[in-house]
Design a protein around this motif. Structure first.
Motif, PDB file in Angstrom:
ATOM      1  N   ALA A  71       0.812  -1.211   0.000  1.00 56.17           N
ATOM      2  CA  ALA A  71       0.000   0.000   0.000  1.00 56.17           C
ATOM      3  C   ALA A  71       0.851   1.269   0.000  1.00 56.17           C
ATOM      4  CB  ALA A  71      -0.935   0.013   1.209  1.00 56.17           C
ATOM      5  N   LEU A  72       2.177   1.120   0.311  1.00 57.29           N
ATOM      6  CA  LEU A  72       3.050   2.286   0.259  1.00 57.29           C
ATOM      7  C   LEU A  72       3.257   2.792  -1.169  1.00 57.29           C
ATOM      8  CD1 LEU A  72       5.738   1.372   2.953  1.00 57.29           C
ATOM      9  CD2 LEU A  72       3.902   3.076   3.107  1.00 57.29           C
ATOM     10  N   LEU A  73       2.787   2.015  -2.148  1.00 63.09           N
ATOM     11  CA  LEU A  73       2.754   2.555  -3.521  1.00 63.09           C
ATOM     12  C   LEU A  73       1.874   3.806  -3.589  1.00 63.09           C
ATOM     13  CD1 LEU A  73       2.402  -0.769  -5.577  1.00 63.09           C
ATOM     14  CD2 LEU A  73       4.405   0.729  -5.452  1.00 63.09           C
ATOM     15  N   GLY A  74       1.059   3.995  -2.575  1.00 66.36           N
ATOM     16  CA  GLY A  74       0.228   5.199  -2.498  1.00 66.36           C
ATOM     17  C   GLY A  74       1.034   6.483  -2.409  1.00 66.36           C
ATOM     18  N   HIS A  75       2.334   6.377  -2.042  1.00 67.25           N
ATOM     19  CA  HIS A  75       3.192   7.568  -2.051  1.00 67.25           C
ATOM     20  C   HIS A  75       3.227   8.196  -3.452  1.00 67.25           C
ATOM     21  CE1 HIS A  75       4.743   8.039   1.914  1.00 67.25           C
ATOM     22  NE2 HIS A  75       5.260   6.801   2.002  1.00 67.25           N
ATOM     23  N   GLY A  76       3.370   7.341  -4.448  1.00 70.25           N
ATOM     24  CA  GLY A  76       3.390   7.856  -5.827  1.00 70.25           C
ATOM     25  C   GLY A  76       2.054   8.495  -6.204  1.00 70.25           C
ATOM     26  N   ILE A  77       0.957   7.880  -5.738  1.00 72.50           N
ATOM     27  CA  ILE A  77      -0.374   8.434  -6.021  1.00 72.50           C
ATOM     28  C   ILE A  77      -0.539   9.790  -5.350  1.00 72.50           C
ATOM     29  CG2 ILE A  77      -2.842   8.043  -5.731  1.00 72.50           C
ATOM     30  CD1 ILE A  77      -2.263   5.037  -5.826  1.00 72.50           C
ATOM     31  N   MET A  78      -0.060   9.926  -4.117  1.00 74.47           N
ATOM     32  CA  MET A  78      -0.151  11.202  -3.420  1.00 74.47           C
ATOM     33  C   MET A  78       0.727  12.266  -4.073  1.00 74.47           C
ATOM     34  SD  MET A  78      -2.330  11.341  -1.090  1.00 74.47           S
ATOM     35  CE  MET A  78      -3.357  10.347  -0.004  1.00 74.47           C
ATOM     36  N   LEU A  79       1.928  11.858  -4.518  1.00 74.41           N
ATOM     37  CA  LEU A  79       2.795  12.810  -5.218  1.00 74.41           C
ATOM     38  C   LEU A  79       2.121  13.299  -6.502  1.00 74.41           C
ATOM     39  CD1 LEU A  79       5.555  14.198  -5.445  1.00 74.41           C
ATOM     40  CD2 LEU A  79       6.383  12.164  -6.669  1.00 74.41           C
ATOM     41  N   ALA A  96       9.482   9.365 -10.167  1.00 76.27           N
ATOM     42  CA  ALA A  96       9.704  10.256 -11.312  1.00 76.27           C
ATOM     43  C   ALA A  96       8.581  10.107 -12.338  1.00 76.27           C
ATOM     44  CB  ALA A  96      11.062   9.959 -11.957  1.00 76.27           C
ATOM     45  N   PHE A  97       8.176   8.875 -12.569  1.00 75.89           N
ATOM     46  CA  PHE A  97       7.072   8.624 -13.511  1.00 75.89           C
ATOM     47  C   PHE A  97       5.780   9.287 -13.012  1.00 75.89           C
ATOM     48  CE2 PHE A  97       3.378   5.988 -14.621  1.00 75.89           C
ATOM     49  CZ  PHE A  97       3.404   6.112 -16.005  1.00 75.89           C
ATOM     50  N   CYS A  98       5.515   9.182 -11.719  1.00 80.16           N
ATOM     51  CA  CYS A  98       4.302   9.806 -11.164  1.00 80.16           C
ATOM     52  C   CYS A  98       4.341  11.324 -11.328  1.00 80.16           C
ATOM     53  CB  CYS A  98       4.163   9.441  -9.682  1.00 80.16           C
ATOM     54  SG  CYS A  98       3.773   7.689  -9.398  1.00 80.16           S
ATOM     55  N   TRP A  99       5.538  11.917 -11.127  1.00 80.55           N
ATOM     56  CA  TRP A  99       5.655  13.376 -11.284  1.00 80.55           C
ATOM     57  C   TRP A  99       5.389  13.785 -12.736  1.00 80.55           C
ATOM     58  CZ3 TRP A  99       7.449  17.117  -7.529  1.00 80.55           C
ATOM     59  CH2 TRP A  99       7.571  18.411  -8.048  1.00 80.55           C
ATOM     60  N   GLU A 122       2.438  16.124 -14.336  1.00 79.22           N
ATOM     61  CA  GLU A 122       2.639  17.330 -15.152  1.00 79.22           C
ATOM     62  C   GLU A 122       1.721  17.314 -16.369  1.00 79.22           C
ATOM     63  OE1 GLU A 122       4.337  20.020 -14.803  1.00 79.22           O
ATOM     64  OE2 GLU A 122       5.587  19.583 -13.062  1.00 79.22           O
ATOM     65  N   PHE A 123       1.652  16.174 -17.046  1.00 83.87           N
ATOM     66  CA  PHE A 123       0.772  16.075 -18.213  1.00 83.87           C
ATOM     67  C   PHE A 123      -0.696  16.224 -17.802  1.00 83.87           C
ATOM     68  CE2 PHE A 123       4.467  14.028 -20.222  1.00 83.87           C
ATOM     69  CZ  PHE A 123       4.443  14.678 -21.456  1.00 83.87           C
ATOM     70  N   ALA A 124      -1.074  15.561 -16.713  1.00 85.36           N
ATOM     71  CA  ALA A 124      -2.466  15.643 -16.268  1.00 85.36           C
ATOM     72  C   ALA A 124      -2.821  17.067 -15.835  1.00 85.36           C
ATOM     73  CB  ALA A 124      -2.709  14.670 -15.118  1.00 85.36           C
ATOM     74  N   GLY A 125      -1.894  17.743 -15.137  1.00 78.24           N
ATOM     75  CA  GLY A 125      -2.148  19.112 -14.716  1.00 78.24           C
ATOM     76  C   GLY A 125      -2.288  20.052 -15.902  1.00 78.24           C
ATOM     77  N   ALA A 126      -1.400  19.860 -16.901  1.00 76.55           N
ATOM     78  CA  ALA A 126      -1.510  20.698 -18.098  1.00 76.55           C
ATOM     79  C   ALA A 126      -2.843  20.463 -18.807  1.00 76.55           C
ATOM     80  CB  ALA A 126      -0.342  20.410 -19.037  1.00 76.55           C
ATOM     81  N   ARG A 127      -3.260  19.206 -18.842  1.00 70.93           N
ATOM     82  CA  ARG A 127      -4.544  18.893 -19.479  1.00 70.93           C
ATOM     83  C   ARG A 127      -5.702  19.519 -18.711  1.00 70.93           C
ATOM     84  NH1 ARG A 127      -6.869  17.846 -24.268  1.00 70.93           N
ATOM     85  NH2 ARG A 127      -8.918  16.909 -23.918  1.00 70.93           N
ATOM     86  N   ARG A 128      -5.658  19.439 -17.381  1.00 76.82           N
ATOM     87  CA  ARG A 128      -6.719  20.038 -16.571  1.00 76.82           C
ATOM     88  C   ARG A 128      -6.746  21.554 -16.750  1.00 76.82           C
ATOM     89  NH1 ARG A 128      -6.100  20.256 -11.709  1.00 76.82           N
ATOM     90  NH2 ARG A 128      -8.273  20.374 -11.048  1.00 76.82           N
ATOM     91  N   ALA A 129      -5.548  22.170 -16.787  1.00 80.22           N
ATOM     92  CA  ALA A 129      -5.502  23.623 -16.983  1.00 80.22           C
ATOM     93  C   ALA A 129      -6.066  24.008 -18.345  1.00 80.22           C
ATOM     94  CB  ALA A 129      -4.058  24.119 -16.837  1.00 80.22           C
ATOM     95  N   TYR A 130      -5.732  23.195 -19.356  1.00 79.43           N
ATOM     96  CA  TYR A 130      -6.263  23.460 -20.710  1.00 79.43           C
ATOM     97  C   TYR A 130      -7.784  23.316 -20.739  1.00 79.43           C
ATOM     98  CZ  TYR A 130      -7.302  22.684 -25.643  1.00 79.43           C
ATOM     99  OH  TYR A 130      -7.862  22.745 -26.903  1.00 79.43           O
ATOM    100  N   ASP A 131      -8.277  22.240 -20.115  1.00 79.41           N
ATOM    101  CA  ASP A 131      -9.737  22.041 -20.073  1.00 79.41           C
ATOM    102  C   ASP A 131     -10.433  23.177 -19.337  1.00 79.41           C
ATOM    103  OD1 ASP A 131      -9.455  19.710 -21.481  1.00 79.41           O
ATOM    104  OD2 ASP A 131      -9.521  18.396 -19.719  1.00 79.41           O
TER     105      ASP A 131
END
Length: 389
Positions: A87-95, A141-144, A148-157
């Motif tokens: 469940a510590l994989l949740g660190h990446g989800i939180m990041l 690094a992959f989560c970050w 970035e891509f998801a945030g840019a998409r949300r900002a665009y939307d």
């Protein structure tokens, strides 16, 4: 699937609860490898809980998850259980959540806390290998990057939605303005047609009533004028209504050139108003809207003269086309009406309508009494449209 996706997007707690349940299942699958299953199961349940509310309270849940992670390492050291929770994989989800929904600064603080948490875990829990550290680094690094891509998409939307809302508001405003302008234009046209015709008919009817027994010929001429004015007004109304009901090109708009001005002047002469008409320039080649404006200004000014001028009224109409504008001047002889008690009461919209028409055409209008007691209407209409086209 699209409907289901849109439904989940509007209910983040549902989707994140499913993600938390998935982490719980992964953790339970390795529970048998734990040296202290009771403690392991407690944290297996506690660790996924912040994931369920990660998008509702991203900062608070990130801090909660980090505290639980430190507690997990501490309790594992105390009870001597080196097993690492899945469940510590949740660190990446939180990041990912912090970078995408809260901002890079919060994500950076969480990344620093992750470094400290990882170092603390390596110090108190044995079994860490170099490959594990490489996996943890690549995973975070992959989560970050994904955030970035998801945030840019949300900002665009969000920007597209905001622009769409602005465009929709602007479209509604333009539609409302267009309807209001069209209603004003229709009211102005109907006022020009009806008020002019009815004023002439009232004047002629009053004259016919007074001359009915003493001058039958005058009465007959007045009745002829009334009938002709009524027919002309009816034709104008039918033509205006027909143009309003159908789409029409600019060349289909009625042309009000020299012939139209001469017809108005003659109609006024028949009604008892002496009119001198002076026209110069190529008035028949004016744009339809300019020609109509000239026609209505002259018509309204002469109608007001017929209403308010004194005995034996007279009007001088001068329309000159210059290089860049058309100049209109209508002056009357002034005076007091012969029968004040029978004076025709206007609606008070004549001058307002003329000023509105001038505003639409980008022109100017001056109206008022001159020092010698006469009334003067002076207008200028530019030949180019107000926007310069």
């Amino acid at each position: 699937m699209r409907r289901f996706s849109l439904w989940l997007r509007g209910k983040p707690v549902v989707a994140d609860s499913a993600l938390a349940l998935l982490l719980l299942i992964f953790d339970l699958l390795i529970a048998r490898e734990s040296g202290n299953q009771a403690a392991f199961l407690v944290f297996s349940v506690l660790l996924p809980l912040p994931i369920a509310l990660r998008r509702v309270y991203p900062r608070a849940m990130a801090v909660t998850f980090m505290v639980l992670s430190f507690c997990t390492s501490t309790i594992g050291y105390i009870v001597g259980d080196p097993t690492v929770h899945a469940a510590l994989l949740g660190h990446g989800i939180m990041l990912y959540t912090l970078v995408a929904y809260a901002g890079r600064r919060d994500g950076l603080w969480y990344a620093l806390a992750l470094v400290a948490d990882t170092a603390y875990g390596m110090a108190v829990v044995t079994g860490f290998k170099a490959g594990d550290l490489a996996f943890v680094g690549i995973y975070f690094a992959f989560c970050w990057v994904l955030a970035e891509f998801a945030g840019a998409r949300r900002a665009y939307d969000a920007e597209v939605a905001a622009r769409h809302a602005v465009a929709e508001s602007d479209r509604e405003r333009r539609s409302h303005d267009a309807v209001s302008a069209e209603r004003t234009r229709i009211a102005r046209e109907l006022h020009d047609i009806v008020a002019h015709a009815v004023s002439v008919m009232i004047v002629q009817a009053d004259g016919a009533r007074y001359a009915l027994r003493t001058a039958p010929e005058t009465t007959e001429q007045a009745l002829v004028t009334i009938a002709g004015t009524g027919r002309e007004a009816l034709r104008e109304l039918r033509r205006t209504v027909a143009l309003l009901r159908t789409e029409h090109a600019p060349d289909q708009v009625p042309q009000h050139g020299t012939a139209g001005l001469a017809r108005v002047a003659q109609l006024m002469r028949d009604a008892g108003l002496a009119v001198e008409l002076e026209l110069s320039g190529e008035l028949d080649e004016l744009a339809p809207e300019v020609g109509l404006g000239v026609h209505r200004i002259v018509q309204e000014a002469l109608t007001n003269t017929l209403r308010h001028a004194g005995a034996h009224p007279k009007a001088w109409v001068r329309v000159h086309r210059h290089v860049h504008e058309v100049e209109i001047e209508v002056t009357d002889s002034g005076g007091v009406p012969v029968r004040p008690e029978a004076r025709i009461q206007g609606s008070g919209l004549g001058l307002a309508g003329m000023r509105e028409r001038m505003a639409v055409l980008g022109g100017s209008l001056e109206a008022g009494r001159t020092p010698d007691g006469s009334w003067r209407v002076h207008a200028r209409i530019p030949l180019a449209s107000p926007d310069g086209e």
